[in-house]
Design an enzyme around this catalytic site. Sequence first.
Site, PDB file in Angstrom:
ATOM      1  CB  SER A  72      64.155  14.216  -3.779  1.00 51.72           C
ATOM      2  OG  SER A  72      65.294  14.795  -3.398  1.00 51.72           O
ATOM      3  CE1 TYR A  94      60.527  16.139  -0.120  1.00 51.46           C
ATOM      4  CE2 TYR A  94      62.925  15.720  -0.397  1.00 51.46           C
ATOM      5  CZ  TYR A  94      61.973  16.219  -0.756  1.00 51.46           C
ATOM      6  OH  TYR A  94      61.849  16.530  -2.128  1.00 51.46           O
TER       7      TYR A  94
END
Length: 363
Positions: free
Chosen positions: A220, A233
């Site tokens: 990501s 994350y």
Amino acid sequence: MNARYTTPPQRDSWFAPLSIDMFIKVLKTSFFHPFVAWIIPLCFRAQNMYWDATPMLVSIGWASLISLSWILNAINNRLAFGMPREVDLSEEVIVITGGASGLGLLVAEVYGMRGATVAVLDVQEMESGEARGVTYYKCDVTDKAQVARVAAEIERDLGTPTVLINNAAIVIGKRLLDMEIEEVEKSLATNLISHFYTLKTFLPAMARSESGGTVVTVSSVIGQLGAAHLTDYAAAKAGITAMHKSLAAELHETHPQIRTVLVTPGQLSTPLFYGVQTPNAFLAPVVEPVDVAKEIISAIDNGHSAAIGMPLYARWVEWYNVLPLGIQAVVRSLAGLDVAMRTFIGREGTRHSEKNGVLIQGF
């Protein structure tokens, strides 16, 4: 306090589909495409314009520049990623973690319909039920014993895996101070450690095969930017990006028949980030899973290694870290990067209220 929480209102206007990515895509297939660029001088010549006329010279110069840039891009990709491997879908066994929904499910269904053998690993049941050519294995990829057991079942049922797509992920969506240690551990185990388990389990067979294989890592852009409410994350995604680059370097030296594909998308329109609205739909549009799936499938089909970044800013995000820190702070503020998670609901239908810190249950 428990309460019903509805989806935040989405921006909806006549210009909603417009984004910088759409304009770039149109330009790449028109004004910046060699075929189209060379049509212009040919049209001038059809009008009997002399070769030394200024419009003719300018159009030829432009077409030559565009053609040269395409050639240099092809050379760059060949130097960076090497020669492609041969791919026969009827012989491919594709393993997808987190393939029961979202991006993973989309890739699984496409390959299943096209004749490849697909194994989906997930703790959740597949959203679409049974899918043609797709075999579901209930597996918690954070448990190395379960991964080993399922790997043996796949080998027995389907054959030796040739493609591994590490796609499993979860989003807690809380501030670090609000997270329990168990939640941190669960996030890092799913988003980072599980990649090592699957790679150690499935990669050796690819390394022994002369035909090689393909490893796809779905990371990501948050791993490079960081964001409020995403400390766990972001840390995990930064870790798997670094892991993938290091692994690609190792395989290039020892097993050049194995291809590697790194995917670093921006916000995806999947249940993982349900409720989150993009702060700027023009510069940072929400990415549709089908667009990312197309790029992943194209890389696997063509046997290429690749670095896939979507939308446009994701391909240039590394330049952000070159900016002075003050300018970085201004950019973050203008982009709304650190407030985007305030409307987060998530796959489980929960979020934290910014106003009073109360956990609100959604349905």
